[in-house]
Motif scaffolding. Sequence first.
Motif, PDB file in Angstrom:
ATOM      1  N   GLN A   1     -64.165  11.853  11.959  1.00 11.47           N
ATOM      2  CA  GLN A   1     -63.511  13.112  12.284  1.00 11.47           C
ATOM      3  C   GLN A   1     -62.782  12.966  13.620  1.00 11.47           C
ATOM      4  O   GLN A   1     -63.297  12.379  14.568  1.00 11.47           O
ATOM      5  CB  GLN A   1     -64.545  14.239  12.348  1.00 11.47           C
ATOM      6  N   GLY A   2     -61.558  13.510  13.682  1.00 10.26           N
ATOM      7  CA  GLY A   2     -60.754  13.415  14.895  1.00 10.26           C
ATOM      8  C   GLY A   2     -59.931  12.150  15.001  1.00 10.26           C
ATOM      9  O   GLY A   2     -59.245  11.943  15.995  1.00 10.26           O
ATOM     10  N   HIS A   3     -59.993  11.275  13.964  1.00  5.38           N
ATOM     11  CA  HIS A   3     -59.238  10.021  13.990  1.00  5.38           C
ATOM     12  C   HIS A   3     -58.016  10.120  13.069  1.00  5.38           C
ATOM     13  O   HIS A   3     -57.766  11.144  12.440  1.00  5.38           O
ATOM     14  CB  HIS A   3     -60.139   8.859  13.583  1.00  5.38           C
ATOM     15  N   LYS A   4     -57.266   9.023  12.981  1.00  9.30           N
ATOM     16  CA  LYS A   4     -55.999   9.015  12.243  1.00  9.30           C
ATOM     17  C   LYS A   4     -56.059   8.010  11.089  1.00  9.30           C
ATOM     18  O   LYS A   4     -56.627   6.928  11.236  1.00  9.30           O
ATOM     19  CB  LYS A   4     -54.842   8.632  13.174  1.00  9.30           C
ATOM     20  N   MET A   5     -55.418   8.403   9.982  1.00  8.26           N
ATOM     21  CA  MET A   5     -55.354   7.501   8.826  1.00  8.26           C
ATOM     22  C   MET A   5     -53.951   7.530   8.225  1.00  8.26           C
ATOM     23  O   MET A   5     -53.341   8.594   8.119  1.00  8.26           O
ATOM     24  CB  MET A   5     -56.377   7.893   7.760  1.00  8.26           C
TER      25      MET A   5
ATOM     26  N   LYS B   1     -51.665  13.688  19.983  1.00  7.73           N
ATOM     27  CA  LYS B   1     -51.651  15.015  20.598  1.00  7.73           C
ATOM     28  C   LYS B   1     -52.334  16.033  19.687  1.00  7.73           C
ATOM     29  O   LYS B   1     -53.154  16.834  20.133  1.00  7.73           O
ATOM     30  CB  LYS B   1     -50.200  15.431  20.850  1.00  7.73           C
ATOM     31  N   VAL B   2     -52.007  15.977  18.399  1.00  5.66           N
ATOM     32  CA  VAL B   2     -52.606  16.914  17.442  1.00  5.66           C
ATOM     33  C   VAL B   2     -54.110  16.672  17.333  1.00  5.66           C
ATOM     34  O   VAL B   2     -54.910  17.614  17.370  1.00  5.66           O
ATOM     35  CB  VAL B   2     -51.931  16.779  16.062  1.00  5.66           C
ATOM     36  N   CYS B   3     -54.517  15.399  17.211  1.00 10.04           N
ATOM     37  CA  CYS B   3     -55.945  15.071  17.115  1.00 10.04           C
ATOM     38  C   CYS B   3     -56.706  15.566  18.341  1.00 10.04           C
ATOM     39  O   CYS B   3     -57.779  16.173  18.225  1.00 10.04           O
ATOM     40  CB  CYS B   3     -56.139  13.557  16.979  1.00 10.04           C
ATOM     41  N   THR B   4     -56.146  15.312  19.522  1.00 10.93           N
ATOM     42  CA  THR B   4     -56.830  15.657  20.762  1.00 10.93           C
ATOM     43  C   THR B   4     -56.945  17.159  20.948  1.00 10.93           C
ATOM     44  O   THR B   4     -58.010  17.683  21.296  1.00 10.93           O
ATOM     45  CB  THR B   4     -56.090  15.037  21.962  1.00 10.93           C
TER      46      THR B   4
END
Length: 752
Positions: free
Chosen positions: A371-375, A504-507
């Motif tokens: 969760q909070g990471h990018k794929m 930016k979106v994740c953070t």
Amino acid sequence: MTLDDNKNDLLPLLAYIDPAALTYQDWVNVGMALKEEGYTASDWDQWSARDTARYHAGECFKKWTSFLGTTTNLVTAGTIVDMAKRSGWQPPYSSGEDKELDWDDFIGSTKENKVLIDKNWLEGKEVIEPQTWNPVKDLIKYLETLFDSTENVGYVTTSWQKEGDNKYLPTKGNFDRTAGELIELLNICDGDVGGVFGDYNEACGAWIRFNPLDGKGVKNENVTEFRFALVESDSMEIDKQNEIIRTLELPVACLVHSGGKSLHAIVRIDAGSYEEYRKRVDYLYAVCKKNGLEIDSQNRNPSRLSRMPGVIRNARKQWLVDTNIGKTSFAEWQEWIEAVNDDLPNPESMADAWDNLPDLAPPLIDNMLRQGHKMLIAGPSKAGKSFSLIELCIAIAEGKKWIQWDCAQGRILYVNLELDRASCLHRFKDVYEELGLRPEHLSNIDIWNLRGKSVPMDKLAPKLIRRAAKKNYLAIIIDPIYKVITGDENSADQMANFCNQFDKVCTELGCAVIYCHHHSKGAQGGKRSMDRASGSGVFARDPDALLDLIELEITEDLVKQEENKAVCAACVAFLEEHYPKWEDDISQDDQCSERVMLDYCHKVLTVDAYASLTNNYVYVARQKVRQRTAWRIEGTLREFPKFPPIDLWFDYPVHHVDEIGVLKDIDAEGDQPSWKKNFKKKKSPDDHKNDRRKSVDSTYDIVKSFGEKVTLKGMAEYGGVTEKTVKNHLKEHGDFIITNQGEVMRKTEKVE
């Protein structure tokens, strides 16, 4: 704009508007707007006095009485607001406004940006007045620092006083002499500054313009280079002004003591246009204000007058304190300011964290993504990437398995950039139904339809953050990213900046960001999975998980094999419904032969039932197999061990894992080395004969499954060849007979 409860709303805006830069009608319009909004003639008069060349005492009060107001062509506050906006004023942001955030805006942070100085700890840096002073030397150095020798310099040595006021105001002054001429005369003036510039009144000193002019006037439009801006504050001690200017490392070309209560810092702006000048000055003033230097906002104009060094003012020197201090350019200074205030965390010692490690983010997709990471999901066109993302949306919303990985359950936002709204909604329903899932948690899925309304990612991200801030999404899916790419996708630095928007979106939202991208052109089988995505390698290296889809080259034999299984499954399903006793007659081996199953169905079913089976069930089963594509998923993971490749069938509109393993040994598109592709083994005559034999068997069985008599015409139409070709192939085969009526049947079949 309502001003009944706060009459000061318009007065700060007037500070942005220079009356000297307005036409007569615009000046009158300001007065009419002020009266319409309930202000006084005194407010208009005080502002108008800034235009020293055209101001006449009492004129505003006379005109004020003539503003009667009409219901047509009404001049209101909007006139002043528009003028202020064009001069650099920006409306304040309140939490209730629907304002697009910029990257300089902080979301959910209380840290004040661009603050280097704590006003409570200012001590002041002393400005030491020179004991031995050379006014001519000051002036020459000032001119040489700010101007080229051929540039016209504006200056004022004559002044006037308002009636009943002891304050001295400058006149329009001179503007048609070059810096070179003035320096030449100063070098031979024997200390007589007045002999060069004209005698001045020592009670008020003299003024000079810091930007070059065209020699035709002294307004903003007469400025030829937007090189410098004036920073002046007379609301605090000069020593503290000096400390702030130097601590901020303002790119000051000349620092002049005004002979009064302030320092005049001539700051390098180096703007290419008036518009850029205004933006840079606004930035400069904002930084100064945040660090405690209250600046006179009337000094924004590029044609503004500043204090001339080398003269006396009320028995005090106007002298050149320093030159070329701080950063060397505005760009360097701005970069430094941004770097000092980057809001980055400080380094931490591993020793401090060793025994108190933070918890890892929980998995969003088991053994795949936290969760909070990018794929990133990459693949060629028609790989069903969008369908796989919809499948993932549903899996997260319902807390189910996606492909072969378990998913956490929660809310998810699907940003649809490609499909129209109706098509997108229908896809979700189709996938739900094909997966056989009950839609028990539809409220967990939000869809943001942006087809035809998408903007570049650097503009979309702030809008996205604002809309999603309170939704507690586990993940946001952006499909596809080519719609929002900013810059050249082959440029590493531009794509790094683009991918930073996902960070930016994740953070800011604390959720995962999942997106898809297309493959580059050409065969992909010979490449590593992380090298297939189109554009810069940043795409593959930026995400925490990369899933790559590559198509498998299905052989005709495999298609026939899959058709056989599909037809058998269709027969079993039909028999279960219409002839439940079938299991007593059919062995396990027979259930794997479409020929046996169709013959059995033809034997035990009614004519109508058999026609329904062949025309609907069997036909659909064959069509689905023919439309099916095969894919292999490979992955590159940052947080989890690498998984072995997974083979999938894309059976529109969903993907299914190849549980049996028939795709395991199939080559991916382009997997073979080029020398093998170019030198294919030539088939022998016997090979061609066997191929034709197999084709005849297959065509006959398929046409027969339609429930009608098999004819030369029917086989020719199905195979896309002539009847003559079919007839020749049947004779070569040897196991078939052709009746006089053109019917085809096997020799082993009874002729009725």
